[in-house]
Design a protein around this motif. Structure first.
Motif, short mmCIF file in Angstrom:
data_model
loop_
_atom_site.label_atom_id
_atom_site.label_comp_id
_atom_site.label_asym_id
_atom_site.label_seq_id
_atom_site.Cartn_x
_atom_site.Cartn_y
_atom_site.Cartn_z
N GLU A 136 0.98 -1.34 -0.02
CA GLU A 136 -0.17 0.02 0.05
C GLU A 136 0.86 1.27 0.07
O GLU A 136 0.67 2.32 -0.78
CB GLU A 136 -0.73 0.11 1.12
CG GLU A 136 -2.25 -0.91 1.09
CD GLU A 136 -3.01 -0.80 2.08
OE1 GLU A 136 -4.12 -1.29 2.06
OE2 GLU A 136 -2.86 0.05 3.27
N GLN A 137 1.89 1.27 0.91
CA GLN A 137 2.82 2.45 1.09
C GLN A 137 3.69 2.58 -0.45
O GLN A 137 3.64 3.87 -0.92
CB GLN A 137 4.00 2.29 2.02
CG GLN A 137 3.28 2.25 3.33
CD GLN A 137 2.78 3.64 3.61
OE1 GLN A 137 3.54 4.65 3.88
NE2 GLN A 137 1.43 3.62 4.05
N LYS A 145 0.95 4.23 -3.08
CA LYS A 145 0.51 5.47 -2.59
C LYS A 145 1.93 6.48 -3.10
O LYS A 145 1.76 7.69 -2.87
CB LYS A 145 0.42 5.67 -1.22
CG LYS A 145 -0.99 5.09 -0.99
CD LYS A 145 -1.07 5.23 0.71
CE LYS A 145 -2.36 4.41 1.15
NZ LYS A 145 -2.78 4.62 2.53
N LYS A 168 -7.89 11.50 -3.29
CA LYS A 168 -6.75 10.95 -3.62
C LYS A 168 -6.84 9.57 -4.48
O LYS A 168 -7.90 8.95 -4.65
CB LYS A 168 -6.08 10.08 -2.06
CG LYS A 168 -5.46 11.21 -1.25
CD LYS A 168 -4.19 11.90 -1.74
CE LYS A 168 -3.89 12.96 -0.89
NZ LYS A 168 -2.62 13.57 -1.15
N ASP A 174 -5.08 11.56 -8.44
CA ASP A 174 -5.29 12.55 -7.11
C ASP A 174 -5.88 13.80 -7.74
O ASP A 174 -5.59 14.23 -8.79
CB ASP A 174 -4.08 13.18 -6.47
CG ASP A 174 -3.23 12.22 -5.77
OD1 ASP A 174 -3.81 11.36 -5.52
OD2 ASP A 174 -2.06 12.46 -5.40
#
Length: 391
Positions: free
Chosen positions: A78-79, A82, A343, A370
């Motif tokens: 996930e990090q 992102k 986002k 975004d």
């Protein structure tokens, strides 16, 4: 007397019918249970639909051992998705991370290693030291990362899972279920490049250096069962032998979980049994790929006023090979009350797969970029442009 004779023969006929039927039903049930006879708990799930094709004590709370790292890997991916963690970034290994026991890749205090190599160490060799190093990089400490793990479990509505560490090392109060592990695996597999790590059978860390370390996958089915490309093994004295596995064949991806097997051989055999059953009995029809555009969203007050709405994951229908699924339709619902900013990956709608009035699946629809609030100057320019276009 005649009535009694008729009644007697009628009862005999009923008895004979039942005596022939009972073994048939028992045999069907017996065969189903034999998919995982030696597991304390097991489950077989199709990835896209979440359809459960087989389960045994799937909600029984058990120690998950190193299968905990499926959640660890989920938060790491996930990090990366992102953009808050880069695979090429170098991470400094703390004394705490280097001190981890159990499965490890012998990281040294003060050593620096790339995120990419640390993920390999977790996914291939189940490195506890690498797991803690990545957790500290993302959250500052293992404890803070564990809090994020439990928050994610809550968001996924997993009511029978509690995490106490990122490694799966024995600790009081840490437990999960076959069902919950399958759900976490399903979520992890949304990040399709995770299998580029979990499918590696062998690799090296620090290749060519004096302290070169050979990585060998703890999941031997990656090498021995065609189509298996993950995910995570586990073992402690308390948990016994565990495995969350995934395999893909003919565009159908399935997830299996086995918990509490007495030996590696039995664990792998039960996993193979479930995979064989899935691929022999079922098929899928893919309707949408992950990230496929289904609509365009216009946001007049956004800095990016046209953004694509895409599928958050692959969407398929599942059916038995002998019973193809017909008359399937889709139903899309888009929200109309957006709050900026948005986002990338934020949910803005739902895509339902329907058969008649029955909902087969619901998949979140998300934005692919975004969107921030447009500045006053941008809004002013748009107003002038619209006025100039007016007849």
């Amino acid at each position: 007397m005649k009535n009694k004779i008729v009644l007697f023969f009628s009862l005999c006929i009923v008895f004979l019918v039942l005596s022939f039927q009972i073994p048939v039903f028992a045999e069907e049930e017996k065969n189903e249970l034999e998919l995982a006879p030696d597991a304390q708990s097991a489950i077989l799930m199709e990835r896209d639909t979440g359809k459960i094709m087989f389960d045994k004590n799937a909600h029984k709370k058990l120690p998950p051992a190193s299968m905990v790292k499926i959640m660890t890997l989920l938060l790491i991916m996930e990090q990366i998705d992102k953009g808050e963690l880069k695979k090429e970034e170098m991470v400094r290994i703390s004394e705490n991370a280097a001190s981890m026991g159990g499965s490890q890749v012998f990281l040294e205090n003060g050593e620096e290693m790339s995120v990419d190599d640390l993920i390999k160490a977790v996914a291939i060799a189940s490195g506890n030291d690498a797991s803690v190093a990545l957790a500290e990089r993302i959250a500052g400490s293992e404890e803070a990362f564990v809090a994020k793990m439990n928050q994610k479990a809550e968001a996924l509505q997993l009511k029978n899972t509690v995490f106490k560490n990122v490694t799966g090392l024995p600790v009081k109060g840490q437990y999960s279920t076959a069902h919950d592990m399958a759900i976490i695996a399903k979520e992890l597999l949304k990040y399709e490049d995770i299998t580029t790590y979990t499918s590696i059978y062998e690799d090296y860390l620090r290749k060519g250096e004096k302290n070169e370390f050979w990585l060998v996958n703890t999941n031997k089915l990656v090498h021995h069962y065609q189509g298996v490309d993950g995910l995570k093994t586990g073992y402690t004295n308390e948990a016994k032998y565990c495995l969350t596995a995934t395999a893909e064949k003919n565009e159908m991806r399935v997830i299996t979980v086995v918990m509490g097997a007495e030996t590696i051989k039995k664990r792998n055999k039960m996993t193979s049994n479930m995979l064989d059953y899935a691929f022999n009995q079922y098929e899928t029809n893919q309707l949408y790929k992950k990230g496929e555009k289904v609509e365009k969203l216009q946001l007049l007050k956004g800095d990016n006023k046209n953004v694509n709405i895409v599928t958050s994951q692959s969407i398929s229908t599942l059916f038995k090979k002998a019973e193809p699924l017909k008359d399937v339709k889709t139903e899309m619902t888009i929200q109309d009350d957006f709050q900026l900013p948005l986002k990338k990956g934020d949910k803005v709608g739902v895509l339902k797969i329907m058969k008649g009035d029955k909902t087969l699946s619901e998949t979140p629809l998300v934005v692919d970029a975004d969107v921030n609030k447009a500045s006053f100057l941008t809004l002013f320019k748009r107003t002038i442009q619209n006025m100039s276009k007016a007849p």
